[in-house]
Design an enzyme around this catalytic site. Structure first.
Site, PDB file in Angstrom:
ATOM      1  CE  LYS A  50     -20.104  91.070 112.716  1.00  0.00           C
ATOM      2  NZ  LYS A  50     -19.139  90.557 113.712  1.00  0.00           N
ATOM      3  N   GLY A  87     -10.685  77.063 106.958  1.00  0.00           N
ATOM      4  CA  GLY A  87     -10.478  78.504 106.908  1.00  0.00           C
ATOM      5  C   GLY A  87      -9.264  78.877 107.724  1.00  0.00           C
ATOM      6  CB  VAL A  88      -5.804  78.522 107.479  1.00  0.00           C
ATOM      7  CG1 VAL A  88      -6.065  77.234 108.216  1.00  0.00           C
ATOM      8  CG2 VAL A  88      -5.656  78.258 105.973  1.00  0.00           C
ATOM      9  N   GLY A  89      -7.469  81.869 107.488  1.00  0.00           N
ATOM     10  CA  GLY A  89      -7.218  83.283 107.236  1.00  0.00           C
ATOM     11  C   GLY A  89      -6.763  83.991 108.487  1.00  0.00           C
ATOM     12  CB  VAL A 101      -9.469  83.739 113.307  1.00  0.00           C
ATOM     13  CG1 VAL A 101      -9.567  82.914 114.585  1.00  0.00           C
ATOM     14  CG2 VAL A 101     -10.005  85.147 113.546  1.00  0.00           C
ATOM     15  N   GLY A 102      -7.808  81.687 111.633  1.00  0.00           N
ATOM     16  CA  GLY A 102      -7.448  80.274 111.510  1.00  0.00           C
ATOM     17  C   GLY A 102      -5.964  80.000 111.579  1.00  0.00           C
TER      18      GLY A 102
END
Length: 360
Positions: free
Chosen positions: A88, A188-190, A192-193
């Site tokens: 990472k 969190g609805v960015g 992926v969400g």
């Protein structure tokens, strides 16, 4: 910097979270780049993991995040059945303020200097367009645009894999692999969400969301007015009648403050490193809450970017991501058999695979 170095050395050589093969501190003063590339393991193959671009409070926090995330990628890639180890990278700074083409090109040169030991991709704060820039200096780049030979946005299959893990959790908890009639809270609805919300609504779930970014919430409510919005994560985890909690933002969602007040019976989300510290998984289990290990259920994205190295085929990737359902059920079965929490069961399986690869 002395404190940072001491912290890295302690983690690498003395802590239980150590065992990393290599940590690279990168700096390019001309572009303002400061980055950390951490390779946890290459036992199964070249380390694969995304690049996070984030305004860390300190360099020490950035190093710690890179170490934790890279270790998680080793386990994620092992459980996903990929021929990749874990790595990472993090770029320090606010991407809205300092991200430039020059900085991304400098970062690409640092990744290229590792000679293929690390394959990068998107993560929080980096996007397909960014990977297209990085790839100009580094051929070990995935998550590129289809126009540049890539697979595009990996969030699609990440969300699909989380949904499969959630279906498996529902099967284990309630005997039916569907979220129909269940109340699911998504924090969190960015990237992926918002895809996860779509899957849940299509399956007949009642969805409650929150996000620190008003525009992310607005995008959801404009498209799906039936979705309920709450003020923050603290309110979400206390929602009455919540069946499933899906952390889909940053890590540490399950800690000493949240676990005692969590109303959901299942936790299954896309965020990495949801367990704030060792021992939290036992606290979750003791409360009768089923935890689907994050690095297992959110592996759809890494399955996608790994496939890109061999000529991307979406249907092939989706078929692999569908197997997250079976893998999640197998972990729950192993946890029951061994009398341990699911997180520990997943770790055992992943560690066994890595150990066998090293012996081989």
């Amino acid at each position: 910097m002395t404190d940072v170095t001491d912290g890295v050395l302690h983690t690498l050589f003395r802590s239980e979270q150590g065992g990393h093969e290599q940590v690279v501190l990168c700096q390019d003063r001309a572009s303002g780049l400061k980055a950390v590339i951490a390779l946890h393991s290459t036992a199964l193959g070249p380390a694969l993991g995304g690049t996070r671009f984030y305004p860390y409070a300190s360099e020490e926090d950035a190093v710690a995040d890179a170490l934790n995330l890279s270790r998680g990628m080793s386990y994620k890639n092992a459980m996903a059945g990929l021929e990749h180890g874990g790595g990472k990278a993090v770029i320090i700074g606010d991407p809205e303020l300092i991200k430039t083409e020059e900085l991304l090109l400098a970062y690409g040169r640092f990744v290229a200097s590792l000679g293929g030991r690390y394959v990068t991709a998107c993560d929080v704060g980096t996007y397909v367009a960014d990977m297209d820039v990085v790839a100009r200096e580094n051929r070990w780049t995935t998550g590129r645009s289809p126009e540049n030979g890539g697979a595009g946005d990996s969030s699609v299959l990440t969300a699909y894999g989380v949904f499969q893990g959630m279906r498996a959790s529902a099967q284990h908890a309630w005997g039916d692999p569907t979220l129909r009639g269940r109340k699911v809270g998504v924090a969190g609805v960015g990237k992926v969400g918002h895809y996860l919300v779509e899957h849940l609504l299509e399956d007949g779930a009642e969805v409650v969301v929150t996000d620190v970014r008003a525009e992310s919430v607005r995008r959801i409510t404009d498209k799906f007015p039936q979705v309920t919005v709450v003020a923050d994560t603290d309110a979400l985890i206390r929602t009455e009648g919540l069946d499933v909690y899906a952390p889909c933002a940053l890590g540490g969602a399950l800690d000493d403050d949240t676990v005692p007040v969590l109303t959901a019976k299942v936790v299954c989300g896309a965020a990495n490193n949801q367990l704030a510290h060792p021992g939290v998984e036992k606290d979750v289990a003791d409360r009768g809450i089923l935890y689907a290990p994050d690095y297992v259920v959110n592996a759809g994205g890494v399955i996608q970017v790994a496939d890109e190295l061999h000529g991307f085929d979406f249907d092939r990737c989706k078929a692999k991501a569908s197997k997250i359902f079976d893998t999640t059920l197998a972990i729950f079965a192993r946890a029951k058999e061994d009398g341990i929490p699911p997180a520990a069961a997943a770790d055992r399986i992943a560690e066994q695979r890595m150990a066998e690869a090293r012996r081989g």
